[in-house]
Write a protein that holds these residues in place. Structure first.
Motif, PDB file in Angstrom:
ATOM      1  N   PRO A  25      27.699  42.438  52.248  1.00 48.44           N
ATOM      2  CA  PRO A  25      27.242  42.731  50.891  1.00 48.44           C
ATOM      3  C   PRO A  25      26.085  41.813  50.491  1.00 48.44           C
ATOM      4  N   VAL A  26      25.471  42.132  49.371  1.00 49.06           N
ATOM      5  CA  VAL A  26      24.391  41.334  48.800  1.00 49.06           C
ATOM      6  C   VAL A  26      24.946  40.605  47.581  1.00 49.06           C
ATOM      7  N   LEU A  27      24.556  39.354  47.372  1.00 48.71           N
ATOM      8  CA  LEU A  27      25.024  38.605  46.209  1.00 48.71           C
ATOM      9  C   LEU A  27      24.333  39.158  44.970  1.00 48.71           C
ATOM     10  N   ILE A  28      25.095  39.934  44.216  1.00 47.44           N
ATOM     11  CA  ILE A  28      24.576  40.565  43.007  1.00 47.44           C
ATOM     12  C   ILE A  28      25.686  40.642  41.969  1.00 47.44           C
ATOM     13  N   THR A  29      25.326  40.452  40.740  1.00 46.51           N
ATOM     14  CA  THR A  29      26.317  40.525  39.676  1.00 46.51           C
ATOM     15  C   THR A  29      26.537  41.966  39.255  1.00 46.51           C
ATOM     16  N   ASP A  30      27.651  42.169  38.580  1.00 41.95           N
ATOM     17  CA  ASP A  30      28.043  43.501  38.141  1.00 41.95           C
ATOM     18  C   ASP A  30      28.714  43.352  36.777  1.00 41.95           C
ATOM     19  N   PRO A  31      28.321  44.150  35.790  1.00 38.84           N
ATOM     20  CA  PRO A  31      28.896  43.977  34.450  1.00 38.84           C
ATOM     21  C   PRO A  31      30.403  44.220  34.392  1.00 38.84           C
ATOM     22  N   ASP A  32      30.940  45.031  35.271  1.00 37.29           N
ATOM     23  CA  ASP A  32      32.371  45.318  35.255  1.00 37.29           C
ATOM     24  C   ASP A  32      33.197  44.287  36.010  1.00 37.29           C
ATOM     25  N   PHE A  33      32.650  43.721  37.070  1.00 40.09           N
ATOM     26  CA  PHE A  33      33.406  42.838  37.957  1.00 40.09           C
ATOM     27  C   PHE A  33      32.897  41.403  37.994  1.00 40.09           C
ATOM     28  N   GLY A  34      31.785  41.126  37.365  1.00 37.99           N
ATOM     29  CA  GLY A  34      31.183  39.804  37.442  1.00 37.99           C
ATOM     30  C   GLY A  34      30.361  39.660  38.706  1.00 37.99           C
ATOM     31  N   LEU A  35      31.001  39.843  39.838  1.00 36.23           N
ATOM     32  CA  LEU A  35      30.346  39.770  41.146  1.00 36.23           C
ATOM     33  C   LEU A  35      30.815  40.965  41.971  1.00 36.23           C
ATOM     34  N   TYR A  36      29.882  41.653  42.580  1.00 42.40           N
ATOM     35  CA  TYR A  36      30.240  42.704  43.531  1.00 42.40           C
ATOM     36  C   TYR A  36      29.947  42.120  44.903  1.00 42.40           C
ATOM     37  N   GLY A  37      30.903  41.346  45.411  1.00 41.22           N
ATOM     38  CA  GLY A  37      30.692  40.603  46.647  1.00 41.22           C
ATOM     39  C   GLY A  37      31.533  41.103  47.795  1.00 41.22           C
ATOM     40  N   CYS A  38      32.082  40.171  48.553  1.00 41.11           N
ATOM     41  CA  CYS A  38      32.795  40.505  49.788  1.00 41.11           C
ATOM     42  C   CYS A  38      34.056  41.325  49.555  1.00 41.11           C
ATOM     43  N   LEU A  39      34.916  40.897  48.631  1.00 42.46           N
ATOM     44  CA  LEU A  39      36.171  41.625  48.409  1.00 42.46           C
ATOM     45  C   LEU A  39      35.932  43.055  47.961  1.00 42.46           C
TER      46      LEU A  39
END
Length: 167
Positions: A25-39
Protein backbone atom coordinates in the motif's frame (compact mmCIF):
# COMPACT_ATOMS: atom_id res chain seq x y z
CA UNK A 1 -32.10 -6.04 1.46
CA UNK A 2 -29.43 -7.78 -0.59
CA UNK A 3 -27.69 -4.45 -1.20
CA UNK A 4 -27.56 -3.84 2.56
CA UNK A 5 -25.89 -7.14 3.36
CA UNK A 6 -23.52 -7.38 6.30
CA UNK A 7 -21.57 -10.18 4.62
CA UNK A 8 -18.32 -9.77 2.73
CA UNK A 9 -16.54 -12.34 0.61
CA UNK A 10 -12.91 -12.49 -0.41
CA UNK A 11 -11.97 -12.62 -4.07
CA UNK A 12 -11.26 -15.92 -5.78
CA UNK A 13 -7.81 -14.63 -6.61
CA UNK A 14 -7.05 -14.51 -2.89
CA UNK A 15 -8.87 -17.68 -1.87
CA UNK A 16 -8.01 -19.96 -4.79
CA UNK A 17 -5.35 -18.64 -7.14
CA UNK A 18 -2.42 -17.35 -5.09
CA UNK A 19 -0.30 -18.93 -2.38
CA UNK A 20 1.38 -15.82 -0.97
CA UNK A 21 0.79 -12.07 -1.17
CA UNK A 22 3.19 -9.19 -0.80
CA UNK A 23 1.03 -6.25 0.24
CA UNK A 24 2.26 -2.87 -1.08
CA UNK A 25 0.00 0.00 0.00
CA UNK A 26 0.87 3.70 -0.17
CA UNK A 27 1.03 5.82 3.00
CA UNK A 28 -2.07 7.94 2.57
CA UNK A 29 -4.68 9.23 4.94
CA UNK A 30 -8.37 8.50 4.65
CA UNK A 31 -11.21 10.49 6.23
CA UNK A 32 -13.04 7.33 7.32
CA UNK A 33 -10.11 5.31 8.66
CA UNK A 34 -7.39 7.86 9.41
CA UNK A 35 -4.86 5.74 7.54
CA UNK A 36 -5.49 3.37 4.65
CA UNK A 37 -2.34 1.34 5.21
CA UNK A 38 -1.25 -2.26 5.51
CA UNK A 39 -4.17 -3.73 7.47
CA UNK A 40 -6.90 -2.17 5.39
CA UNK A 41 -5.16 -2.77 2.07
CA UNK A 42 -4.63 -6.44 2.90
CA UNK A 43 -8.25 -7.06 3.85
CA UNK A 44 -10.86 -4.54 2.70
CA UNK A 45 -9.33 -4.19 -0.74
CA UNK A 46 -9.60 -7.96 -1.20
CA UNK A 47 -13.25 -8.23 -0.14
CA UNK A 48 -16.50 -7.24 -1.74
CA UNK A 49 -19.14 -5.15 0.07
CA UNK A 50 -16.50 -2.87 1.55
CA UNK A 51 -18.84 0.12 1.74
CA UNK A 52 -20.27 -1.18 5.02
CA UNK A 53 -16.92 -0.59 6.74
CA UNK A 54 -16.82 3.08 5.82
CA UNK A 55 -19.85 3.90 7.97
CA UNK A 56 -19.00 4.52 11.58
CA UNK A 57 -20.88 2.15 13.85
CA UNK A 58 -20.43 0.29 17.12
CA UNK A 59 -19.79 -2.93 15.19
CA UNK A 60 -17.38 -1.60 12.56
CA UNK A 61 -14.19 -2.43 14.48
CA UNK A 62 -15.44 -5.96 15.23
CA UNK A 63 -16.26 -6.48 11.56
CA UNK A 64 -12.85 -5.17 10.50
CA UNK A 65 -11.13 -7.46 13.01
CA UNK A 66 -12.91 -10.45 11.46
CA UNK A 67 -11.52 -9.44 8.08
CA UNK A 68 -8.00 -8.83 9.45
CA UNK A 69 -8.04 -12.14 11.30
CA UNK A 70 -9.42 -14.23 8.44
CA UNK A 71 -7.05 -17.21 8.01
CA UNK A 72 -6.86 -16.71 4.25
CA UNK A 73 -5.49 -13.18 4.80
CA UNK A 74 -3.19 -13.97 7.73
CA UNK A 75 -1.73 -17.05 6.09
CA UNK A 76 -1.18 -15.61 2.63
CA UNK A 77 -0.13 -12.00 3.37
CA UNK A 78 3.48 -12.72 4.28
CA UNK A 79 5.13 -9.34 3.69
CA UNK A 80 3.97 -5.74 3.90
CA UNK A 81 5.83 -2.88 2.22
CA UNK A 82 4.28 0.50 3.01
CA UNK A 83 5.37 2.97 0.33
CA UNK A 84 6.16 6.22 2.13
CA UNK A 85 8.43 7.67 -0.53
CA UNK A 86 5.93 10.51 -0.82
CA UNK A 87 3.58 10.27 2.16
CA UNK A 88 0.29 12.04 2.83
CA UNK A 89 -0.66 13.12 6.36
CA UNK A 90 -4.06 14.79 5.79
CA UNK A 91 -6.97 14.64 3.38
CA UNK A 92 -7.23 11.62 1.17
CA UNK A 93 -7.94 9.20 -0.16
CA UNK A 94 -7.08 11.22 -3.27
CA UNK A 95 -3.52 12.54 -3.42
CA UNK A 96 -3.04 16.07 -2.07
CA UNK A 97 0.45 17.48 -2.59
CA UNK A 98 -0.19 20.26 -0.05
CA UNK A 99 -0.63 17.64 2.70
CA UNK A 100 2.24 15.42 1.62
CA UNK A 101 5.94 15.18 2.31
CA UNK A 102 8.87 13.47 0.65
CA UNK A 103 9.61 10.95 3.39
CA UNK A 104 11.73 8.74 1.09
CA UNK A 105 10.97 5.69 3.24
CA UNK A 106 9.70 2.16 2.84
CA UNK A 107 8.26 0.49 5.94
CA UNK A 108 8.86 -3.25 5.54
CA UNK A 109 7.79 -6.12 7.76
CA UNK A 110 5.48 -9.02 8.41
CA UNK A 111 3.40 -7.23 11.09
CA UNK A 112 0.79 -5.00 9.44
CA UNK A 113 -0.31 -3.56 12.80
CA UNK A 114 3.24 -2.48 13.64
CA UNK A 115 3.80 -0.85 10.26
CA UNK A 116 0.49 1.01 10.48
CA UNK A 117 1.34 2.15 14.02
CA UNK A 118 4.68 3.53 12.77
CA UNK A 119 2.89 5.31 9.92
CA UNK A 120 0.37 6.85 12.31
CA UNK A 121 3.18 8.07 14.56
CA UNK A 122 4.68 9.88 11.55
CA UNK A 123 1.28 11.23 10.41
CA UNK A 124 0.49 12.56 13.89
CA UNK A 125 3.88 14.27 13.99
CA UNK A 126 3.08 16.12 10.75
CA UNK A 127 -0.51 17.20 11.36
CA UNK A 128 0.23 20.10 13.78
CA UNK A 129 2.08 21.85 10.93
CA UNK A 130 -1.27 22.41 9.23
CA UNK A 131 -3.18 22.87 12.49
CA UNK A 132 -4.90 19.48 12.47
CA UNK A 133 -5.44 17.30 15.51
CA UNK A 134 -3.70 13.93 15.66
CA UNK A 135 -5.53 10.89 14.33
CA UNK A 136 -7.31 9.33 17.26
CA UNK A 137 -11.00 8.53 16.88
CA UNK A 138 -10.49 7.40 13.26
CA UNK A 139 -7.98 4.69 14.18
CA UNK A 140 -9.89 2.67 16.77
CA UNK A 141 -9.63 -0.28 14.36
CA UNK A 142 -5.86 -0.30 14.86
CA UNK A 143 -6.23 -0.48 18.65
CA UNK A 144 -8.80 -3.26 18.22
CA UNK A 145 -6.43 -5.22 15.96
CA UNK A 146 -3.67 -4.93 18.53
CA UNK A 147 -6.03 -5.95 21.35
CA UNK A 148 -7.04 -8.98 19.28
CA UNK A 149 -3.32 -9.88 19.13
CA UNK A 150 -3.13 -9.50 15.37
CA UNK A 151 0.05 -7.48 15.72
CA UNK A 152 2.01 -5.06 17.88
CA UNK A 153 0.89 -1.45 18.20
CA UNK A 154 3.18 -0.44 21.07
CA UNK A 155 6.33 1.06 19.58
CA UNK A 156 8.34 0.04 22.65
CA UNK A 157 7.62 -3.63 21.88
CA UNK A 158 8.87 -3.44 18.28
CA UNK A 159 12.26 -4.29 16.88
CA UNK A 160 12.78 -1.40 14.49
CA UNK A 161 15.76 -1.31 12.17
CA UNK A 162 16.55 1.91 10.34
CA UNK A 163 18.39 0.85 7.20
CA UNK A 164 19.90 3.53 4.98
CA UNK A 165 20.38 2.74 1.30
CA UNK A 166 23.02 4.31 -0.89
CA UNK A 167 21.87 5.56 -4.24
Amino acid sequence: DEQLSTQSHFSRILTQQVDKIINIPVLITDPDFGLYGCLLNSSISMADNDRRFRRGSVTRDDSLIKLFAAPVVRKKCVLHILDALIAQYAGGPEFDAASSASLQTLFVGSDAVAIDALAIRWINGQRPRIELAPLKDQITWLHAASSAELGVEDLDQMDILDVKMDR
